[in-house]
Design a protein around this motif. Sequence first.
Motif, PDB file in Angstrom:
ATOM      1  N   GLN A  89     -30.860  73.153  63.499  1.00  0.00           N
ATOM      2  CA  GLN A  89     -30.773  71.733  63.291  1.00  0.00           C
ATOM      3  C   GLN A  89     -29.718  71.130  64.033  1.00  0.00           C
ATOM      4  OE1 GLN A  89     -29.825  71.358  58.901  1.00  0.00           O
ATOM      5  NE2 GLN A  89     -32.085  71.797  58.529  1.00  0.00           N
ATOM      6  N   LEU A  90     -28.617  71.599  64.705  1.00  0.00           N
ATOM      7  CA  LEU A  90     -27.723  71.055  65.671  1.00  0.00           C
ATOM      8  C   LEU A  90     -28.584  70.945  66.955  1.00  0.00           C
ATOM      9  CD1 LEU A  90     -24.406  72.936  64.715  1.00  0.00           C
ATOM     10  CD2 LEU A  90     -24.861  70.601  64.289  1.00  0.00           C
ATOM     11  N   ALA A  91     -29.330  71.787  67.200  1.00  0.00           N
ATOM     12  CA  ALA A  91     -30.134  71.860  68.429  1.00  0.00           C
ATOM     13  C   ALA A  91     -31.101  70.525  68.378  1.00  0.00           C
ATOM     14  CB  ALA A  91     -31.043  73.044  68.640  1.00  0.00           C
ATOM     15  N   ASP A  92     -31.725  70.358  67.181  1.00  0.00           N
ATOM     16  CA  ASP A  92     -32.566  69.330  66.870  1.00  0.00           C
ATOM     17  C   ASP A  92     -31.655  67.959  66.984  1.00  0.00           C
ATOM     18  OD1 ASP A  92     -34.627  70.846  66.205  1.00  0.00           O
ATOM     19  OD2 ASP A  92     -34.401  70.662  64.045  1.00  0.00           O
ATOM     20  N   TRP A  93     -30.672  67.742  66.765  1.00  0.00           N
ATOM     21  CA  TRP A  93     -29.752  66.587  66.802  1.00  0.00           C
ATOM     22  C   TRP A  93     -29.638  66.441  68.272  1.00  0.00           C
ATOM     23  CZ3 TRP A  93     -27.687  62.774  64.104  1.00  0.00           C
ATOM     24  CH2 TRP A  93     -27.786  63.059  62.585  1.00  0.00           C
ATOM     25  N   SER A 116     -26.224  62.249  56.521  1.00  0.00           N
ATOM     26  CA  SER A 116     -25.833  62.084  55.113  1.00  0.00           C
ATOM     27  C   SER A 116     -26.027  63.590  54.531  1.00  0.00           C
ATOM     28  CB  SER A 116     -26.834  61.356  54.326  1.00  0.00           C
ATOM     29  OG  SER A 116     -26.404  61.051  53.105  1.00  0.00           O
ATOM     30  N   SER A 117     -24.874  63.979  53.811  1.00  0.00           N
ATOM     31  CA  SER A 117     -24.690  65.252  53.026  1.00  0.00           C
ATOM     32  C   SER A 117     -24.751  66.430  53.963  1.00  0.00           C
ATOM     33  CB  SER A 117     -25.794  65.451  52.020  1.00  0.00           C
ATOM     34  OG  SER A 117     -25.830  66.627  51.257  1.00  0.00           O
ATOM     35  N   PHE A 118     -25.540  67.239  53.978  1.00  0.00           N
ATOM     36  CA  PHE A 118     -25.491  68.235  55.069  1.00  0.00           C
ATOM     37  C   PHE A 118     -25.377  67.595  56.419  1.00  0.00           C
ATOM     38  CE2 PHE A 118     -26.631  72.694  56.805  1.00  0.00           C
ATOM     39  CZ  PHE A 118     -25.883  73.444  56.184  1.00  0.00           C
ATOM     40  N   GLY A 119     -26.245  66.725  56.604  1.00  0.00           N
ATOM     41  CA  GLY A 119     -26.483  65.842  57.817  1.00  0.00           C
ATOM     42  C   GLY A 119     -25.407  65.184  58.232  1.00  0.00           C
ATOM     43  N   GLY A 120     -24.380  64.896  57.115  1.00  0.00           N
ATOM     44  CA  GLY A 120     -23.065  64.266  57.577  1.00  0.00           C
ATOM     45  C   GLY A 120     -22.110  65.218  58.149  1.00  0.00           C
ATOM     46  N   GLY A 121     -22.245  66.457  57.675  1.00  0.00           N
ATOM     47  CA  GLY A 121     -21.542  67.607  58.233  1.00  0.00           C
ATOM     48  C   GLY A 121     -21.938  67.833  59.924  1.00  0.00           C
ATOM     49  N   HIS A 122     -23.311  67.732  59.997  1.00  0.00           N
ATOM     50  CA  HIS A 122     -23.716  67.938  61.253  1.00  0.00           C
ATOM     51  C   HIS A 122     -23.380  66.478  62.127  1.00  0.00           C
ATOM     52  CE1 HIS A 122     -26.170  71.144  60.112  1.00  0.00           C
ATOM     53  NE2 HIS A 122     -27.133  70.572  59.947  1.00  0.00           N
ATOM     54  N   ALA A 123     -23.374  65.229  61.583  1.00  0.00           N
ATOM     55  CA  ALA A 123     -23.017  64.341  62.387  1.00  0.00           C
ATOM     56  C   ALA A 123     -21.466  64.324  63.083  1.00  0.00           C
ATOM     57  CB  ALA A 123     -23.044  62.983  61.502  1.00  0.00           C
ATOM     58  N   THR A 125     -20.150  67.389  63.856  1.00  0.00           N
ATOM     59  CA  THR A 125     -20.264  68.498  64.727  1.00  0.00           C
ATOM     60  C   THR A 125     -20.445  67.731  65.863  1.00  0.00           C
ATOM     61  OG1 THR A 125     -20.390  70.097  63.042  1.00  0.00           O
ATOM     62  CG2 THR A 125     -20.963  70.706  65.526  1.00  0.00           C
ATOM     63  N   VAL A 126     -21.896  66.958  65.856  1.00  0.00           N
ATOM     64  CA  VAL A 126     -22.626  66.240  66.970  1.00  0.00           C
ATOM     65  C   VAL A 126     -21.506  65.221  67.733  1.00  0.00           C
ATOM     66  CG1 VAL A 126     -24.466  65.067  67.600  1.00  0.00           C
ATOM     67  CG2 VAL A 126     -24.938  66.782  66.066  1.00  0.00           C
ATOM     68  N   GLY A 229     -16.135  70.196  58.851  1.00  0.00           N
ATOM     69  CA  GLY A 229     -14.973  69.148  58.621  1.00  0.00           C
ATOM     70  C   GLY A 229     -13.734  69.666  59.866  1.00  0.00           C
ATOM     71  N   ARG A 230     -13.696  70.792  60.093  1.00  0.00           N
ATOM     72  CA  ARG A 230     -12.671  71.279  61.112  1.00  0.00           C
ATOM     73  C   ARG A 230     -13.019  70.244  62.431  1.00  0.00           C
ATOM     74  NH1 ARG A 230     -12.042  77.840  60.469  1.00  0.00           N
ATOM     75  NH2 ARG A 230     -10.797  77.625  58.445  1.00  0.00           N
ATOM     76  N   ALA A 231     -14.283  70.060  62.588  1.00  0.00           N
ATOM     77  CA  ALA A 231     -14.197  69.467  64.118  1.00  0.00           C
ATOM     78  C   ALA A 231     -14.129  68.007  63.872  1.00  0.00           C
ATOM     79  CB  ALA A 231     -15.909  69.288  64.305  1.00  0.00           C
ATOM     80  N   ALA A 232     -13.675  67.444  62.722  1.00  0.00           N
ATOM     81  CA  ALA A 232     -13.292  65.939  62.753  1.00  0.00           C
ATOM     82  C   ALA A 232     -12.200  65.551  63.829  1.00  0.00           C
ATOM     83  CB  ALA A 232     -12.684  65.709  61.266  1.00  0.00           C
ATOM     84  N   LYS A 233     -11.182  66.792  63.778  1.00  0.00           N
ATOM     85  CA  LYS A 233     -10.110  66.253  64.744  1.00  0.00           C
ATOM     86  C   LYS A 233     -10.301  66.032  66.129  1.00  0.00           C
ATOM     87  CE  LYS A 233      -8.627  71.217  64.802  1.00  0.00           C
ATOM     88  NZ  LYS A 233      -9.548  71.725  63.902  1.00  0.00           N
ATOM     89  N   LYS A 234     -11.698  66.711  66.340  1.00  0.00           N
ATOM     90  CA  LYS A 234     -11.988  66.660  67.784  1.00  0.00           C
ATOM     91  C   LYS A 234     -13.062  65.354  68.157  1.00  0.00           C
ATOM     92  CE  LYS A 234     -11.908  71.838  68.425  1.00  0.00           C
ATOM     93  NZ  LYS A 234     -12.642  73.039  68.312  1.00  0.00           N
ATOM     94  N   VAL A 235     -13.271  64.601  67.133  1.00  0.00           N
ATOM     95  CA  VAL A 235     -14.287  63.348  67.413  1.00  0.00           C
ATOM     96  C   VAL A 235     -13.275  62.310  68.026  1.00  0.00           C
ATOM     97  CG1 VAL A 235     -15.674  61.726  66.290  1.00  0.00           C
ATOM     98  CG2 VAL A 235     -15.654  63.993  65.419  1.00  0.00           C
ATOM     99  N   THR A 236     -13.650  61.943  69.157  1.00  0.00           N
ATOM    100  CA  THR A 236     -13.052  60.974  69.819  1.00  0.00           C
ATOM    101  C   THR A 236     -13.388  59.659  69.735  1.00  0.00           C
ATOM    102  OG1 THR A 236     -14.044  61.295  71.960  1.00  0.00           O
ATOM    103  CG2 THR A 236     -11.913  62.602  71.551  1.00  0.00           C
TER     104      THR A 236
END
Length: 307
Positions: A89-93, A116-123, A125-126, A229-236
Amino acid sequence: MSTAHSFTRQDITFPSGDSTCAGWLYLPTGVTSPPVVVLGHGLGATREMRLDAFAERFAQAGIAAVAFTYRHFGDSGGHPRQLLSIRRQLADWDAALAYVSSRTDVDRSRVAVWGSSFGGGHAITVAARHPELRAAVAQCPFTDGLASALALGPLASLRMTPVLARDLATRIRGKAPAMVPIAAAPGSPALMNAPDALPGYQALQPPGKTFRHEVAARVIPTIAAYRPGRAAKKVTVPILFCVSNTDSVTPPAQTLRYAGTAPHGEIKRYDAGHFDFYTGETFEQLVHDQTEFLVRQLHPAPAAQTP
């Protein structure tokens, strides 16, 4: 007074991995090189389950939109069917963003992601992986698999152990996957079994469409280990977190902790359940807030003035 943009919708496909993703492209009429937002859904869901409602509003605001369905689901390609793979799914993004970058009718320098939801987590990460993006929206996001598993309850988790074992055995033998329901009544084994899960999931399905309420059980341990959620700190880039105060699927306390680590995060909270976000008055408030955020970050051309 200003008016909303009219728009067109095209059926699209784009390559991802060894197959293709199906989607819709919304283009605001008469706008040269509009910014664009890419939308992806949650657990086992397809774009027909209200992604169109959000994409239409964004298009009316002058923002092009790509709403897509992950491989293995809906009318996208991929075998076996109903395989929920976080990695795929992350590859699909990534593939959706590559598709956007291949188009000449949108501004490829003004791109946002919306999940949204699981996709919100993907967003989340992406967005952490793509600093070239302009913005991100994470709606009732899945941020911590362990927190969600604890919310599901240890008894329900144990009840899924037999089907998980069967699915792992079928995988070894090259047979069709053993399935687990996506949503079910409280106490029943499923990925979501909160009281509002099954009716909420069913309410998202448009009339006349048939959806499979199941995924390959092998995803269970990977969901529990996924902590986007751990990736949130890396979202610039600027990221908007839309959080349900009473979320039964993605516990809000943990989500808020993660959201607070995003360098340019904005948080909006709503007194509505996880599945209420897609319809009714709550949808209207959410889409208003999200449109305001995206317009502020992407600067679309304003709609024409009328006398």
